[in-house]
Design a protein around this motif. Structure first.
Motif, PDB file in Angstrom:
ATOM      1  N   THR A  66      29.054  36.176  39.407  1.00 41.92           N
ATOM      2  CA  THR A  66      30.362  36.781  39.667  1.00 41.92           C
ATOM      3  C   THR A  66      30.632  37.919  38.692  1.00 41.92           C
ATOM      4  OG1 THR A  66      31.248  34.710  40.518  1.00 41.92           O
ATOM      5  CG2 THR A  66      32.844  36.349  39.755  1.00 41.92           C
ATOM      6  N   ASP A  67      31.126  39.021  39.211  1.00 42.51           N
ATOM      7  CA  ASP A  67      31.534  40.165  38.398  1.00 42.51           C
ATOM      8  C   ASP A  67      33.028  40.378  38.624  1.00 42.51           C
ATOM      9  OD1 ASP A  67      30.552  42.881  36.948  1.00 42.51           O
ATOM     10  OD2 ASP A  67      32.102  43.335  38.443  1.00 42.51           O
ATOM     11  N   LEU A  68      33.836  40.211  37.575  1.00 45.53           N
ATOM     12  CA  LEU A  68      35.295  40.235  37.732  1.00 45.53           C
ATOM     13  C   LEU A  68      35.814  41.590  38.211  1.00 45.53           C
ATOM     14  CD1 LEU A  68      36.416  38.174  34.601  1.00 45.53           C
ATOM     15  CD2 LEU A  68      36.170  37.400  36.974  1.00 45.53           C
ATOM     16  N   THR A  69      35.197  42.661  37.750  1.00 46.71           N
ATOM     17  CA  THR A  69      35.627  43.996  38.182  1.00 46.71           C
ATOM     18  C   THR A  69      35.399  44.180  39.672  1.00 46.71           C
ATOM     19  OG1 THR A  69      35.227  44.962  36.004  1.00 46.71           O
ATOM     20  CG2 THR A  69      35.221  46.464  37.888  1.00 46.71           C
ATOM     21  N   ASN A  70      34.199  43.866  40.132  1.00 42.65           N
ATOM     22  CA  ASN A  70      33.893  44.039  41.550  1.00 42.65           C
ATOM     23  C   ASN A  70      34.625  43.037  42.437  1.00 42.65           C
ATOM     24  OD1 ASN A  70      32.172  46.315  41.748  1.00 42.65           O
ATOM     25  ND2 ASN A  70      30.531  45.142  40.793  1.00 42.65           N
ATOM     26  N   GLU A  71      34.884  41.828  41.925  1.00 42.48           N
ATOM     27  CA  GLU A  71      35.663  40.858  42.702  1.00 42.48           C
ATOM     28  C   GLU A  71      37.062  41.403  42.973  1.00 42.48           C
ATOM     29  OE1 GLU A  71      35.179  37.889  44.165  1.00 42.48           O
ATOM     30  OE2 GLU A  71      33.033  37.880  43.715  1.00 42.48           O
ATOM     31  N   THR A  72      37.652  42.031  41.971  1.00 40.31           N
ATOM     32  CA  THR A  72      38.996  42.595  42.131  1.00 40.31           C
ATOM     33  C   THR A  72      38.999  43.721  43.156  1.00 40.31           C
ATOM     34  OG1 THR A  72      39.532  42.040  39.835  1.00 40.31           O
ATOM     35  CG2 THR A  72      40.928  43.674  40.928  1.00 40.31           C
ATOM     36  N   LEU A  73      38.040  44.627  43.050  1.00 41.27           N
ATOM     37  CA  LEU A  73      37.982  45.742  43.994  1.00 41.27           C
ATOM     38  C   LEU A  73      37.608  45.269  45.392  1.00 41.27           C
ATOM     39  CD1 LEU A  73      36.332  48.494  41.780  1.00 41.27           C
ATOM     40  CD2 LEU A  73      38.750  48.207  42.358  1.00 41.27           C
ATOM     41  N   SER A  74      36.846  44.187  45.476  1.00 42.99           N
ATOM     42  CA  SER A  74      36.538  43.594  46.777  1.00 42.99           C
ATOM     43  C   SER A  74      37.808  43.112  47.463  1.00 42.99           C
ATOM     44  CB  SER A  74      35.557  42.434  46.607  1.00 42.99           C
ATOM     45  OG  SER A  74      35.278  41.818  47.841  1.00 42.99           O
ATOM     46  N   ALA A  75      38.747  42.573  46.656  1.00 40.96           N
ATOM     47  CA  ALA A  75      40.032  42.117  47.212  1.00 40.96           C
ATOM     48  C   ALA A  75      40.877  43.282  47.698  1.00 40.96           C
ATOM     49  CB  ALA A  75      40.791  41.307  46.167  1.00 40.96           C
ATOM     50  N   VAL A  76      40.706  44.450  47.101  1.00 40.09           N
ATOM     51  CA  VAL A  76      41.376  45.655  47.601  1.00 40.09           C
ATOM     52  C   VAL A  76      40.750  46.077  48.932  1.00 40.09           C
ATOM     53  CG1 VAL A  76      41.867  48.090  47.159  1.00 40.09           C
ATOM     54  CG2 VAL A  76      42.011  46.430  45.287  1.00 40.09           C
ATOM     55  N   LEU A  77      39.439  46.063  48.996  1.00 42.40           N
ATOM     56  CA  LEU A  77      38.737  46.493  50.206  1.00 42.40           C
ATOM     57  C   LEU A  77      39.012  45.583  51.394  1.00 42.40           C
ATOM     58  CD1 LEU A  77      35.288  47.525  48.688  1.00 42.40           C
ATOM     59  CD2 LEU A  77      37.044  49.045  49.608  1.00 42.40           C
ATOM     60  N   ASP A  78      39.203  44.271  51.123  1.00 41.15           N
ATOM     61  CA  ASP A  78      39.450  43.363  52.263  1.00 41.15           C
ATOM     62  C   ASP A  78      40.928  43.249  52.615  1.00 41.15           C
ATOM     63  OD1 ASP A  78      40.683  41.477  50.580  1.00 41.15           O
ATOM     64  OD2 ASP A  78      38.925  40.185  50.441  1.00 41.15           O
ATOM     65  N   GLY A  79      41.787  44.033  51.914  1.00 40.57           N
ATOM     66  CA  GLY A  79      43.206  44.071  52.248  1.00 40.57           C
ATOM     67  C   GLY A  79      44.057  43.044  51.550  1.00 40.57           C
ATOM     68  N   THR A  80      43.453  42.217  50.692  1.00 38.42           N
ATOM     69  CA  THR A  80      44.225  41.206  49.979  1.00 38.42           C
ATOM     70  C   THR A  80      45.186  41.836  48.981  1.00 38.42           C
ATOM     71  OG1 THR A  80      42.394  39.630  50.175  1.00 38.42           O
ATOM     72  CG2 THR A  80      44.068  39.156  48.501  1.00 38.42           C
ATOM     73  N   LEU A  81      44.725  42.862  48.263  1.00 41.85           N
ATOM     74  CA  LEU A  81      45.536  43.533  47.249  1.00 41.85           C
ATOM     75  C   LEU A  81      45.727  45.001  47.626  1.00 41.85           C
ATOM     76  CD1 LEU A  81      43.866  42.191  43.955  1.00 41.85           C
ATOM     77  CD2 LEU A  81      45.999  41.396  45.010  1.00 41.85           C
ATOM     78  N   PRO A  82      46.960  45.499  47.605  1.00 42.48           N
ATOM     79  CA  PRO A  82      47.163  46.940  47.820  1.00 42.48           C
ATOM     80  C   PRO A  82      46.781  47.745  46.580  1.00 42.48           C
ATOM     81  CG  PRO A  82      49.266  45.843  47.467  1.00 42.48           C
ATOM     82  CD  PRO A  82      48.227  44.769  47.489  1.00 42.48           C
ATOM     83  N   TRP A  83      46.678  49.040  46.773  1.00 41.64           N
ATOM     84  CA  TRP A  83      46.244  49.970  45.726  1.00 41.64           C
ATOM     85  C   TRP A  83      47.442  50.803  45.288  1.00 41.64           C
ATOM     86  CZ3 TRP A  83      41.894  50.076  43.041  1.00 41.64           C
ATOM     87  CH2 TRP A  83      41.456  51.238  42.415  1.00 41.64           C
ATOM     88  N   ASP A  84      47.914  50.569  44.060  1.00 40.00           N
ATOM     89  CA  ASP A  84      49.044  51.309  43.503  1.00 40.00           C
ATOM     90  C   ASP A  84      48.534  52.563  42.817  1.00 40.00           C
ATOM     91  OD1 ASP A  84      51.633  50.209  43.949  1.00 40.00           O
ATOM     92  OD2 ASP A  84      51.113  48.477  42.731  1.00 40.00           O
ATOM     93  N   GLN A  85      48.758  53.711  43.447  1.00 36.73           N
ATOM     94  CA  GLN A  85      48.175  54.960  42.961  1.00 36.73           C
ATOM     95  C   GLN A  85      49.196  55.806  42.219  1.00 36.73           C
ATOM     96  OE1 GLN A  85      44.590  56.158  43.792  1.00 36.73           O
ATOM     97  NE2 GLN A  85      45.377  56.758  41.785  1.00 36.73           N
ATOM     98  N   HIS A  86      49.062  55.855  40.890  1.00 39.40           N
ATOM     99  CA  HIS A  86      49.835  56.792  40.069  1.00 39.40           C
ATOM    100  C   HIS A  86      49.423  58.208  40.460  1.00 39.40           C
ATOM    101  CE1 HIS A  86      51.036  58.562  35.985  1.00 39.40           C
ATOM    102  NE2 HIS A  86      50.167  59.450  36.450  1.00 39.40           N
ATOM    103  N   THR A  87      50.386  58.978  40.948  1.00 37.51           N
ATOM    104  CA  THR A  87      50.087  60.355  41.324  1.00 37.51           C
ATOM    105  C   THR A  87      51.382  61.142  41.450  1.00 37.51           C
ATOM    106  OG1 THR A  87      49.010  61.740  42.982  1.00 37.51           O
ATOM    107  CG2 THR A  87      49.975  59.709  43.784  1.00 37.51           C
TER     108      THR A  87
END
Length: 404
Positions: A205-226
């Motif tokens: 398990t890689d914690l960084t990639n697990e988190t981004l995987s949850a973004v890709l599958d729609g579990t977590l939204p992406w809060d974009q500072h811009t």
């Protein structure tokens, strides 16, 4: 414990106001909202007379650094930016929260009962956000959604921090490439993980990639500072490339492309509105922006970005937005149901409705009237704040354990 707040002008926000209405609190949830004749008050319930006052759901600030950036504490109280890694998806804001930061008391005085606490914007990917109530003794008491979204940054901040530190990345091109590479790596990681599971093989398990995987599958939204319009377009382009749910944070120049944001159904957490043009990205800051975005059909929330603007000034930002053209009903939605809906919190907070958390604020009058103040605040049914008319100060329930 059952509490009945009676006689007030009840504004559920996600429903029509009720003059002389009743809000019934049973334990930590709302049991009923309605007219005096519609709501049965059980024997033994505490009755709170709100006659002549307004009753609303607690406000949400869904882009704050409460507890992770303690104003006035210098480096010892600043846990906002873990800037040692451009891809900090594994970092979690919850691990830096101090529940005794004075900002939490300020939040209650401003009628803010929930906040989404976010890492900072020094690195392209800052980490995971957390939803908390603004009263509690520990994170165990306060957290009601431990992973809400992932914070990312485009524009000046990551460009400046990394440009000064090690020259990587030091341009908008480099920052976008860092995010793109991170999602490509996560996509490949997810494929390898699923193949290993299908074959019954072990997988590290890689914690960084697990988190981004949850973004890709729609579990977590992406809060974009811009801030800049071109950076907002880059954010949209990246989101469409990888298929994740984008929420624009700050969106200072969002009003310049309001039609595009509405067309793409990209929500905006706008603010802070009370800010100077302290950097180039803020040169087109406009107090008219909330109204322009709302009229274009963009889903809108308002933030203080505490401590950039004190969190108890959240409602004052809404008042100024109304002065500059935002409809009053839209302003209240931007503090309640809209932010709750954007971040998947509407099953708990954001309105006065049966089954939701009993986060209820009694105001002296219309909260969009600058002379009104929060008189009494309930968080999850607990009476945690009262305004003392004799001293002219608010009294917050103790956050410290006392032997009895």
């Amino acid at each position: 414990m059952t509490t009945a707040i009676t006689g007030g002008y009840v504004v559920p926000v996600d429903g029509e106001p009720i003059d002389g209405g009743t809000v019934l609190i049973d334990g930590n949830t709302i049991a009923a909202v309605g007219t005096a004749t519609d709501v049965h008050i059980p024997d033994g319930a505490e009755r709170v007379d709100a006659s002549g006052q307004w009753v609303l759901p607690g406000f949400l600030d869904v882009h704050a650094h409460l507890g992770v950036h303690e104003d006035g504490e210098g480096w010892s109280g600043d846990d906002t930016n873990e800037a040692t890694d451009a891809n900090g998806a594994r970092f979690r804001a919850v691990d830096g929260i101090d529940p005794h930061e004075v900002g939490f008391d300020d939040a209650l005085a401003g009628g803010v009962t929930s906040a989404v606490i976010k890492p900072g914007s020094a690195n392209p990917i800052g980490g995971q956000t957390v939803a908390v109530k603004t009263w509690g003794r520990t994170a165990f008491d306060m957290v009601f959604r431990d992973r809400v979204s992932v914070k990312s940054a485009l524009g000046e901040n990551p460009k400046r921090v990394y440009g000064e530190k090690d020259k990587t990345p030091s341009t908008r091109l480099g920052v976008a490439a860092t995010i793109r590479e991170a999602f490509t790596s996560a996509r490949n990681y997810t494929a390898r993980r699923e193949q290993a599971r299908a074959e019954g093989k072990p997988f590290d398990t890689d914690l960084t990639n697990e988190t981004l995987s949850a973004v890709l599958d729609g579990t977590l939204p992406w809060d974009q500072h811009t801030h800049r319009a071109d950076d907002i377009v880059t954010a949209i382009r990246l989101a469409e490339e990888f298929g994740y749910r984008l929420i624009v944070n700050h969106g200072t120049e969002g009003h310049r492309i309001a039609d595009l944001l509405a067309e793409r159904d990209v929500p905006v957490i706008l603010g802070p509105i009370f800010t100077t043009r302290a950097k180039v990205e803020l040169r087109h800051r406009s107090l008219r922006a909330p109204g322009i975005l709302d009229r274009a059909g963009v889903r809108l929330a308002i933030t203080t970005d505490h401590p950039v603007v004190p969190i108890d000034f959240l409602v004052y930002q809404a008042i100024v937005a109304v002065k500059e053209g935002l409809a009053p009903a839209s302003a209240l939605r931007a503090l309640t149901v809209n932010p709750a809906g954007m971040l998947g919190l509407a099953d708990r907070v954001g309105a006065l409705a049966p089954g939701l958390d009993a986060d209820v604020v009694i105001w002296s009058g219309d909260p969009l009237d600058i002379t009104s103040r929060a008189l009494r605040v309930y968080v999850s049914g607990r009476d945690v704040y009262r305004f003392d008319h004799d001293t002219g100060e608010g009294v917050v329930a103790d956050r410290v354990y006392r032997e009895r």
